[in-house]
Design a protein around this motif. Structure first.
Motif, short mmCIF file in Angstrom:
data_model
loop_
_atom_site.label_atom_id
_atom_site.label_comp_id
_atom_site.label_asym_id
_atom_site.label_seq_id
_atom_site.Cartn_x
_atom_site.Cartn_y
_atom_site.Cartn_z
N ASP A 25 15.30 11.07 8.34
CA ASP A 25 15.98 10.22 9.30
C ASP A 25 15.14 9.94 10.54
N ALA A 26 14.40 10.94 10.98
CA ALA A 26 13.58 10.76 12.19
C ALA A 26 12.48 9.73 11.94
N LEU A 27 11.84 9.80 10.79
CA LEU A 27 10.80 8.83 10.47
C LEU A 27 11.40 7.46 10.22
N ALA A 28 12.53 7.42 9.54
CA ALA A 28 13.19 6.14 9.25
C ALA A 28 13.54 5.41 10.54
N ALA A 29 13.90 6.17 11.56
CA ALA A 29 14.30 5.56 12.83
C ALA A 29 13.12 4.92 13.55
N ARG A 30 11.90 5.30 13.17
CA ARG A 30 10.72 4.78 13.86
C ARG A 30 10.25 3.44 13.33
N ILE A 31 10.73 3.05 12.15
CA ILE A 31 10.35 1.75 11.60
C ILE A 31 10.80 0.64 12.54
N SER A 32 9.96 -0.35 12.70
CA SER A 32 10.30 -1.46 13.61
C SER A 32 11.54 -2.20 13.10
N ASP A 33 12.28 -2.78 14.02
CA ASP A 33 13.49 -3.51 13.67
C ASP A 33 13.18 -4.66 12.72
N THR A 49 2.89 -0.96 15.68
CA THR A 49 2.49 0.44 15.77
C THR A 49 3.58 1.37 15.27
N ALA A 50 4.83 1.03 15.54
CA ALA A 50 5.94 1.89 15.13
C ALA A 50 5.98 2.08 13.62
N THR A 51 5.84 0.98 12.89
CA THR A 51 5.88 1.08 11.43
C THR A 51 4.67 1.83 10.90
N ALA A 52 3.50 1.59 11.48
CA ALA A 52 2.30 2.32 11.05
C ALA A 52 2.48 3.82 11.24
N GLU A 53 3.04 4.22 12.38
CA GLU A 53 3.24 5.65 12.64
C GLU A 53 4.29 6.24 11.70
N ALA A 54 5.31 5.46 11.36
CA ALA A 54 6.32 5.95 10.43
C ALA A 54 5.73 6.13 9.04
N ILE A 55 4.90 5.19 8.62
CA ILE A 55 4.25 5.30 7.30
C ILE A 55 3.30 6.48 7.29
N GLN A 56 2.56 6.67 8.36
CA GLN A 56 1.67 7.83 8.46
C GLN A 56 2.46 9.12 8.31
N GLY A 57 3.57 9.21 9.02
CA GLY A 57 4.40 10.41 8.93
C GLY A 57 4.96 10.62 7.54
N ALA A 58 5.36 9.53 6.88
CA ALA A 58 5.88 9.64 5.52
C ALA A 58 4.81 10.13 4.56
N LEU A 59 3.61 9.58 4.68
CA LEU A 59 2.51 10.02 3.81
C LEU A 59 2.20 11.50 4.00
N ASN A 60 2.15 11.93 5.25
CA ASN A 60 1.85 13.34 5.51
C ASN A 60 2.98 14.25 5.01
N LYS A 61 4.19 13.77 5.07
CA LYS A 61 5.29 14.55 4.50
C LYS A 61 5.14 14.67 2.99
N LEU A 62 4.72 13.59 2.33
CA LEU A 62 4.49 13.62 0.90
C LEU A 62 3.32 14.54 0.54
N ILE A 63 2.31 14.55 1.38
CA ILE A 63 1.17 15.45 1.17
C ILE A 63 1.63 16.90 1.28
N ASP A 64 2.38 17.20 2.33
CA ASP A 64 2.84 18.57 2.57
C ASP A 64 3.76 19.07 1.45
N SER A 65 4.57 18.18 0.91
CA SER A 65 5.53 18.59 -0.11
C SER A 65 4.91 18.71 -1.50
N GLY A 66 3.72 18.14 -1.66
CA GLY A 66 3.07 18.15 -2.97
C GLY A 66 3.36 16.92 -3.80
N GLU A 67 4.28 16.05 -3.34
CA GLU A 67 4.61 14.85 -4.10
C GLU A 67 3.42 13.89 -4.19
N TYR A 68 2.65 13.83 -3.13
CA TYR A 68 1.46 12.97 -3.10
C TYR A 68 0.51 13.32 -4.24
#
Length: 308
Positions: A53-61, A265-284
């Protein structure tokens, strides 16, 4: 170092609808049925990927207003992005990665199969993001924002046995096929100019709209060598079942990125966060492993990494 090695080259997505070319020339089945790639797609399970939810909220309108992440992709480059056995559904490891990112961000995905050269100029208008193996370069960073997700090199491929005795360090006078609008095309242009300035014949460049055509040119003997991305060249070798072979080691391993509008910038940062979450979880890594391309995995996603 040879003529081509001296040039500054940035890897970009060279698109390949190679299974189609192989089927026309050698009677191979198209795409997944000939090599199991559709099976790999079926085995990529994204059910464990959950919304943040926190990352989703960062996506630009502008991006999240319709709940859909519209992705521009040139879906003719296996195994990164290409159409499956139904010739419509876009599959590949990059497609699975962007779907996983969108799921973290609570968005649906719409893949729009587009001409490679039109994708970057259309990000921020027609597309929310672009995913087509784009190399991150300093020049491109002037107009768009990149979120790094992978690293890959570029490789040459020749007919088996290298009958023309192509030397990858000296392509002066050699017939070389390449796709238009790619970094490989730029690299060959630079190398050809170096040949001429050194008093040697220019590279006989054969520039094609699609990598399918560039690959077919080598198979049929119209070209002596093709230049494309390492995963693509390796896949071409596999699809032709020994008709082609890689030439030398990969050159210029470089970062690839998801393309985002320069000001978003907001969407780029949200995508970055999502990718790093996928890396941390092993899904990547699970996605990359399913497609056999884990060698290009990165440890952390960066926005506009420092490149030359």
């Amino acid at each position: 170092m040879g003529i081509v090695q001296k040039t500054v080259r940035a890897r970009t997505a060279v698109c390949v609808a190679f299974a189609l070319a192989a089927s026309l020339i050698f009677g191979l089945a198209a795409c997944g049925t000939s090599d199991g790639l559709d099976d790999a797609q079926a085995n990529v399970d994204l059910s464990r990927v959950t919304r943040d939810d926190a990352l989703a909220a960062r996506i630009s309108d502008e991006v999240k207003k319709d709940g859909v992440l519209t992705v521009g992709s040139n879906a003719v480059w296996a195994p990164a992005e290409f159409t499956g056995e139904d010739n419509e559904t876009v599959i590949g490891y990059e497609i699975d990665l962007i779907k996983a990112v969108a799921k973290v961000l609570g968005l649906d995905v719409r893949i729009v199969n587009s001409s490679f050269s039109t994708i970057i100029p259309s990000v921020g208008s027609k597309f929310d993001v672009g995913v087509s193996g784009f190399t991150i370069t300093a020049e491109r960073e002037k107009t768009v924002t990149f979120v790094e997700f992978y690293r890959a090199g570029m490789s040459y491929a020749v007919r088996a046995g290298n009958p023309k005795k192509v030397d990858p360090d000296n392509l002066c006078g050699v017939r070389a096929s390449v796709q238009v609008g790619t970094a490989e095309e730029t690299a060959l242009e630079d190398a050809s100019a170096a040949c001429v300035s050194g008093g040697r014949p220019a590279i006989d460049m054969q520039v094609y709209e699609a990598q399918t055509q560039a690959t077919t040119a080598v198979i049929t003997g119209r070209a002596d060598v093709m230049y494309s991305d390492t995963p693509v060249s390796a896949y071409a070798v596999k699809q032709t079942k020994g008709k082609l072979e890689l030439l030398g080691d990969p050159y210029d391993v470089a970062p690839q990125g998801i393309v985002v509008a320069k000001k978003d910038t907001a969407t780029a940062e949200a995508i970055q966060g999502a990718l790093n979450k996928l890396i941390d979880s092993g899904e990547y890594m699970r996605i990359l492993h399913a497609w056999g391309v884990e060698d290009g995995a990165i440890e952390r996603a960066e926005i506009n990494p420092d490149v030359k």
